[in-house]
Design a protein around this motif. Structure first.
Motif, PDB file in Angstrom:
ATOM      1  N   SER A  32       0.852  -1.188   0.000  1.00  0.00           N
ATOM      2  CA  SER A  32       0.000   0.000   0.000  1.00  0.00           C
ATOM      3  C   SER A  32       0.885   1.234   0.000  1.00  0.00           C
ATOM      4  CB  SER A  32      -0.903   0.001   1.241  1.00  0.00           C
ATOM      5  OG  SER A  32      -0.122   0.015   2.419  1.00  0.00           O
ATOM      6  N   PRO A  33       0.384   2.331  -0.535  1.00  0.00           N
ATOM      7  CA  PRO A  33       1.184   3.554  -0.565  1.00  0.00           C
ATOM      8  C   PRO A  33       1.485   4.035   0.848  1.00  0.00           C
ATOM      9  CG  PRO A  33      -1.103   4.017  -1.123  1.00  0.00           C
ATOM     10  CD  PRO A  33      -0.957   2.529  -1.093  1.00  0.00           C
ATOM     11  N   SER A  34       2.609   4.677   0.995  1.00  0.00           N
ATOM     12  CA  SER A  34       3.034   5.129   2.318  1.00  0.00           C
ATOM     13  C   SER A  34       2.876   6.633   2.449  1.00  0.00           C
ATOM     14  CB  SER A  34       4.494   4.746   2.561  1.00  0.00           C
ATOM     15  OG  SER A  34       5.324   5.331   1.561  1.00  0.00           O
ATOM     16  N   LEU A  35       2.823   7.079   3.690  1.00  0.00           N
ATOM     17  CA  LEU A  35       2.778   8.501   3.979  1.00  0.00           C
ATOM     18  C   LEU A  35       4.087   9.127   3.493  1.00  0.00           C
ATOM     19  CD1 LEU A  35       0.723  10.347   5.528  1.00  0.00           C
ATOM     20  CD2 LEU A  35       2.222  10.095   7.512  1.00  0.00           C
ATOM     21  N   ASP A 363      -9.051   8.788   2.391  1.00  0.00           N
ATOM     22  CA  ASP A 363      -7.683   8.434   2.048  1.00  0.00           C
ATOM     23  C   ASP A 363      -7.520   8.499   0.532  1.00  0.00           C
ATOM     24  OD1 ASP A 363      -7.113   8.074   4.667  1.00  0.00           O
ATOM     25  OD2 ASP A 363      -6.907   5.892   4.584  1.00  0.00           O
ATOM     26  N   VAL A 364      -6.482   9.169   0.090  1.00  0.00           N
ATOM     27  CA  VAL A 364      -6.254   9.344  -1.340  1.00  0.00           C
ATOM     28  C   VAL A 364      -4.851   8.870  -1.677  1.00  0.00           C
ATOM     29  CG1 VAL A 364      -6.123  11.000  -3.243  1.00  0.00           C
ATOM     30  CG2 VAL A 364      -7.818  11.322  -1.429  1.00  0.00           C
ATOM     31  N   GLU A 365      -4.711   8.176  -2.812  1.00  0.00           N
ATOM     32  CA  GLU A 365      -3.401   7.723  -3.286  1.00  0.00           C
ATOM     33  C   GLU A 365      -3.054   8.440  -4.583  1.00  0.00           C
ATOM     34  OE1 GLU A 365      -1.244   3.734  -5.136  1.00  0.00           O
ATOM     35  OE2 GLU A 365      -3.177   3.563  -4.122  1.00  0.00           O
ATOM     36  N   HIS A 369       2.008   7.946  -3.119  1.00  0.00           N
ATOM     37  CA  HIS A 369       1.907   8.637  -1.836  1.00  0.00           C
ATOM     38  C   HIS A 369       0.487   8.489  -1.284  1.00  0.00           C
ATOM     39  CE1 HIS A 369       5.782  10.514  -2.464  1.00  0.00           C
ATOM     40  NE2 HIS A 369       5.378  11.008  -3.618  1.00  0.00           N
ATOM     41  N   ARG A 370       0.394   8.364   0.033  1.00  0.00           N
ATOM     42  CA  ARG A 370      -0.910   8.298   0.686  1.00  0.00           C
ATOM     43  C   ARG A 370      -1.196   9.625   1.377  1.00  0.00           C
ATOM     44  NH1 ARG A 370      -2.743   6.872   5.887  1.00  0.00           N
ATOM     45  NH2 ARG A 370      -0.614   6.341   6.519  1.00  0.00           N
ATOM     46  N   PRO A 372      -3.709  10.944   4.005  1.00  0.00           N
ATOM     47  CA  PRO A 372      -4.716  10.436   4.947  1.00  0.00           C
ATOM     48  C   PRO A 372      -5.954  11.330   5.016  1.00  0.00           C
ATOM     49  CG  PRO A 372      -2.521  10.567   5.961  1.00  0.00           C
ATOM     50  CD  PRO A 372      -2.476  11.354   4.690  1.00  0.00           C
ATOM     51  N   LYS A 373      -7.070  10.724   5.262  1.00  0.00           N
ATOM     52  CA  LYS A 373      -8.318  11.452   5.469  1.00  0.00           C
ATOM     53  C   LYS A 373      -8.148  12.443   6.630  1.00  0.00           C
ATOM     54  CE  LYS A 373     -13.158  10.788   6.798  1.00  0.00           C
ATOM     55  NZ  LYS A 373     -14.217   9.801   7.154  1.00  0.00           N
TER      56      LYS A 373
END
Length: 475
Positions: A32-35, A363-365, A369-370, A372-373
């Motif tokens: 999953s994409p990371s912060l 949450d958007v990718e 990149h993530r 966060p909501k």
């Protein structure tokens, strides 16, 4: 009892190991994409003080550039009271601008949102935002309004420039504000020069001073004074709205933006929403357009080759129209190719609008990149416009670069983008074109040294003083 505690702690330890193992396995099996990388800075204040400190310097983008070198073009931070993903990546910023309200909604510092109000076009969302934006945008694009703006601009410019003397400095920023504000207010609510216009201008200057202030609303504070000024403006606009309502006969051809909104059948367009937006839409007349004009003249003063080419282009048009006995039209001004490249380059280098802020609703990718909501996203246009991978010698004023470059690319967003693209972008170009035409065809000038202040809004520190000398070879 002691043995029971050992068994209990061992069970917790083993459970934690199992959960960590499962989570790691799940991450490996479906990445999953990371912060984004970065730091949130100090508790509560985050990195806001450093951001503001850099904003007041000669290189306000230095805050972004340091982090770009450490973390990349998308990084996390904490500014203006919120954890924030900062983007100086053209593609990521464009994605944010193009996204709808299900993904991102406007999010700005508390002082600005309190002053603008929840019914401001800058803050409303969904179908209401699209309706208001569409109505205003369509009217701003109408040939009727462009013709009116051209006539009003020329009238105010001739009156203003006719009083200029060569033994006193002319402060370009003040002159441009005086003209642009009157023109825009006329287009919005059909208010003519006079006592009410002067009252509105005085209150508006008080109002706009608090857009980026401490969010403390008690008597004596900057925010309190700005809110009081807005109440006075709302009362004046409300009186005009009531006078139009009393006529009880909508005009078939709207004469201003107020008519456009009052004629709409939607029950959502309340008098409060309309009056608030009339005031918010005055900002370009006090801020954006005058700064654009002032920066263009500054850059031309520092670039003789560009000034000569622009002057020759405008002189040719002026002579042609004089020979034909024709008045200048809005299409004449917008057809001047080099003048338009000067305006485009001024928008890129000057960055009248440095960026936009949004809040993630889920949450958007994007590009690995993530976001966060609940986090904010700051799409910082300035760093993109000054990115050497996008523009050769980005800090150099070079209007010729636009002769073969597409201004609709994602690396050029001076007016924002997507559903919230500034509805007055064509009018801003038109007003700047008219001012520059009359200035260069009527005057030669020498500019005094001045510096650009970039925070909280872009402006000239000394208001761009110039010493003018009227041309004798052209009327």
């Amino acid at each position: 009892m002691h043995n029971l505690w050992i068994v209990f702690l061992t069970a917790i330890f083993l459970s934690t190991i199992i959960l960590l193992y499962r989570n790691r396995s799940r991450i490996r099996s479906s990445p999953s994409p990371s912060l984004p990388l970065g730091t949130l800075g100090w508790p509560l204040i985050g990195e806001t003080l450093e951001f503001i400190s850099c904003a007041y310097s000669d290189r306000p983008e230095s805050f972004m550039e340091r982090r770009r070198r450490m973390y990349g073009k998308v990084f996390k931070s904490h500014i203006f009271g919120s954890p924030t993903i900062v983007s100086i990546d053209a593609e990521v910023s464009r994605f944010v601008l193009q996204s709808d309200s299900k993904a991102f909604v406007p999010s700005y510092p508390k002082s600005l949102t309190e002053l603008m109000g929840q019914s401001s076009i800058l803050l409303i969302n969904g179908s209401l935002q699209r309706r208001v934006h569409g109505l205003i945008g369509a009217f701003f694009k109408s040939p009727h309004l462009k013709a009116q703006i051209t006539q009003e601009m020329e009238s105010y410019i001739q009156k203003s420039m006719g009083s200029w003397r060569d033994d006193h400095p002319i402060f370009i920023q003040d002159e441009a504000k005086n003209i642009a504000f009157q023109v825009l207010v006329k287009a919005l609510i059909s208010l003519n020069p006079g006592e009410e216009m002067e009252f509105l201008r005085k209150q508006f200057q008080e109002f706009i001073s608090g857009l980026m202030s401490l969010p403390v609303n008690i008597p004596g504070t900057r925010l309190y004074r700005s809110l009081q000024a807005k109440k006075k403006m709302v009362k004046l606009v409300g009186k005009i709205i009531q006078e139009r309502r009393n006529i009880n006969q909508p005009s078939k051809v709207p004469k201003d933006v107020l008519d456009v909104l009052l004629n709409d059948s939607s029950q959502l367009l309340t008098d409060t929403l309309i009056s608030d937006n009339m005031i918010d839409l005055m900002i370009p007349g006090e801020d954006s357009v005058p700064v654009l004009v002032t920066l263009a003249i500054k850059y031309l003063s520092d670039c003789p080759a560009a000034l000569q080419q622009l002057t020759e282009e405008n002189m040719r048009l002026k002579s042609l129209k004089a020979e034909r006995g024709e008045m200048m039209t809005w299409s004449d001004y917008l057809s001047l190719p080099f003048t338009q490249t000067v305006i485009t380059e001024t928008l890129r280098l000057g960055n009248v609008i440095i960026g936009v802020m949004r809040k993630a609703m889920k949450d958007v990718e994007i590009k690995g990149h993530r976001i966060p909501k609940g986090w904010c996203v700051f799409a910082y246009f300035r760093s993109v416009h000054l990115d050497e991978s996008q523009y050769d010698w980005p800090y150099q004023f070079n209007p010729w670069r636009w002769q073969d470059k597409n201004i609709s690319s994602c690396s050029f967003t001076p007016f924002g983008g997507g559903q919230r693209l500034c509805p007055g972008l064509d009018l801003a170009r038109l007003e700047a074109s008219i001012f520059l035409h009359h200035f260069v065809t009527q005057f030669r000038w020498v500019a005094e040294d001045d510096s650009i202040v970039n925070f909280p809004t872009v402006r000239m520190k000394r208001r761009m003083p110039v010493w003018v000398k009227r041309r004798r070879d052209y009327s």
